[in-house]
Design a protein around this motif. Structure first.
Motif, PDB file in Angstrom:
ATOM      1  N   GLY A  32       0.626  -1.108  -0.198  1.00 27.00           N
ATOM      2  CA  GLY A  32       0.076  -0.106   0.020  1.00 27.00           C
ATOM      3  C   GLY A  32       0.960   1.400  -0.017  1.00 27.00           C
ATOM      4  O   GLY A  32       2.200   1.058  -0.077  1.00 27.00           O
ATOM      5  N   THR A  33       0.258   2.385   0.210  1.00 27.14           N
ATOM      6  CA  THR A  33       0.788   3.829  -0.011  1.00 27.14           C
ATOM      7  C   THR A  33       2.050   3.773   0.931  1.00 27.14           C
ATOM      8  O   THR A  33       2.906   4.644   0.944  1.00 27.14           O
ATOM      9  CB  THR A  33       0.103   4.837   0.177  1.00 27.14           C
ATOM     10  OG1 THR A  33      -0.629   5.141   1.536  1.00 27.14           O
ATOM     11  CG2 THR A  33      -1.205   4.901  -0.929  1.00 27.14           C
ATOM     12  N   GLY A  34       1.961   3.103   2.182  1.00 27.59           N
ATOM     13  CA  GLY A  34       3.185   3.053   3.105  1.00 27.59           C
ATOM     14  C   GLY A  34       4.397   2.921   2.391  1.00 27.59           C
ATOM     15  O   GLY A  34       5.648   3.353   3.196  1.00 27.59           O
ATOM     16  N   VAL A  35       4.688   2.332   1.322  1.00 24.30           N
ATOM     17  CA  VAL A  35       5.926   1.909   0.844  1.00 24.30           C
ATOM     18  C   VAL A  35       6.590   3.248   0.288  1.00 24.30           C
ATOM     19  O   VAL A  35       7.836   3.338   0.387  1.00 24.30           O
ATOM     20  CB  VAL A  35       5.734   1.106  -0.533  1.00 24.30           C
ATOM     21  CG1 VAL A  35       6.891   0.806  -1.196  1.00 24.30           C
ATOM     22  CG2 VAL A  35       5.100  -0.422  -0.112  1.00 24.30           C
ATOM     23  N   GLY A  36       5.725   4.379   0.073  1.00 25.73           N
ATOM     24  CA  GLY A  36       6.275   5.541  -0.327  1.00 25.73           C
ATOM     25  C   GLY A  36       7.224   6.038   0.696  1.00 25.73           C
ATOM     26  O   GLY A  36       7.937   7.134   0.556  1.00 25.73           O
ATOM     27  N   ASP A  37       7.146   5.779   1.854  1.00 22.49           N
ATOM     28  CA  ASP A  37       8.141   6.151   3.109  1.00 22.49           C
ATOM     29  C   ASP A  37       9.404   5.596   2.979  1.00 22.49           C
ATOM     30  O   ASP A  37      10.303   5.954   3.601  1.00 22.49           O
ATOM     31  CB  ASP A  37       7.528   5.849   4.414  1.00 22.49           C
ATOM     32  CG  ASP A  37       6.480   7.029   4.837  1.00 22.49           C
ATOM     33  OD1 ASP A  37       6.186   7.832   4.151  1.00 22.49           O
ATOM     34  OD2 ASP A  37       5.988   7.180   5.976  1.00 22.49           O
ATOM     35  N   ALA A  60      -1.350  -0.381  -4.233  1.00 20.98           N
ATOM     36  CA  ALA A  60      -1.290   0.760  -4.724  1.00 20.98           C
ATOM     37  C   ALA A  60       0.365   1.345  -5.011  1.00 20.98           C
ATOM     38  O   ALA A  60       0.574   1.799  -6.260  1.00 20.98           O
ATOM     39  CB  ALA A  60      -1.708   1.986  -4.027  1.00 20.98           C
ATOM     40  N   ALA A  61       1.300   1.040  -4.291  1.00 22.39           N
ATOM     41  CA  ALA A  61       2.333   1.468  -4.603  1.00 22.39           C
ATOM     42  C   ALA A  61       3.387   0.392  -5.280  1.00 22.39           C
ATOM     43  O   ALA A  61       4.465   0.875  -5.647  1.00 22.39           O
ATOM     44  CB  ALA A  61       3.268   1.657  -3.003  1.00 22.39           C
TER      45      ALA A  61
END
Ligand SMILES: [Zn+2]
Ligand SMILES: [Zn+2]
Length: 262
Positions: A32-37, A60-61
């Motif tokens: 999920g979008t946490g990968v963007g960190d 998503a990511a």
């Protein structure tokens, strides 16, 4: 074994990132979008991605991460999922319309990603971890996971509604901690039922299925941001609402950025 919470929210907003967990440095559970960190170097180090299901908040990511690091990697990023999840990713994301089909780019012989089908109940062994696909009850093919480095397991339900088969398997595992979804409040329990998620009321009846002798911390994940406080309040009242009083479980809140040693 280290478990880093990259995202544990049911939706996005400032400081809310959707589901992803980093196991040590090279395994992702959901993307999920946490990968963007993750930094570019941290993303480059990930070699294995285990997906619970195809819903966007869990994948998503993934296409963006592949694009970010593929040119720096020397081997395909391995994506493990149920056949139905892989079929959905191929048809709806890596379809050369939404995103390039990186399973044949730059070549079929040496692609940027490779798909690896798993089956319910199967245990995959990668880099010293045993990762077992656990039952889940959701609107699309879905699993939870148990991850162990030989000792007690870190267990994640994925997205699920009531799930007796999951609890039967859990009784056989040495559980260090359980991450369980509670996507909606009791106010939205009808929506939870239709979308096959848990609410505090169904969570309480699920926790009743845990064998009295099995005690482990339980972390709540996947709350919708607008409902998080309400959900937390409803769960905090478990002690009063459950028949017999004294609630036996150790319930905690999961937060992005937390690091657990399991
Ligand atoms: Zn879902
Ligand atoms: Zn979800």
């Amino acid at each position: 074994m280290k478990v880093r919470v990259l995202g544990c929210s049911g939706a996005i907003a400032k400081d809310c990132r959707t589901t992803s967990f980093l196991i040590d440095s090279d395994i992702l559970i959901d993307a999920g979008t946490g990968v963007g960190d993750l930094t570019l170097d941290e993303m480059c180090a990930v070699n294995h991605v285990f997906l619970t299901h195809s819903h966007l908040d869990h994948v998503a990511a993934l296409p963006l991460m592949v694009d970010a690091v593929a040119s720096q990697r020397t081997e395909a990023l391995k994506i493990y999922a149920l056949a139905g999840t892989i079929a959905a990713l191929k048809a709806h994301i890596f379809n050369n319309v939404i995103w390039p089909d990186f399973s044949v780019i730059p070549s079929t012989a040496a692609p940027f990603i490779s798909f690896h089908e798993i089956a319910m109940g199967q245990t995959i062994c990668v880099v010293g971890k045993n990762i077992e696909a656990l039952p889940a009850v959701h609107t699309v093919p879905a699993v939870g996971y148990s991850v162990s480095a030989g000792g007690p397991c870190w267990v994640f339900t994925g997205d699920t509604e009531r799930n007796p088969a999951f609890w039967r398997r859990l009784e056989q595992l040495d559980v260090a901690m359980l991450v369980i979804e509670t996507a909606f409040s009791n106010r939205e329990k009808e929506l939870a039922r239709r979308s096959l998620h848990l609410s505090p009321a169904t969570l309480a009846s699920e926790l009743d299925l845990i064998d009295e002798q099995h005690k482990f911390p339980i972390f709540i994940t996947h709350t919708k941001p607008f409902e998080t406080e309400l959900i937390m309040g409803e769960i905090a009242q478990f002690d009063e609402v459950l028949p017999g009083g004294s609630f036996p479980h150790d319930i905690r809140w999961l937060n992005a950025g937390q690091l657990f040693e399991v």
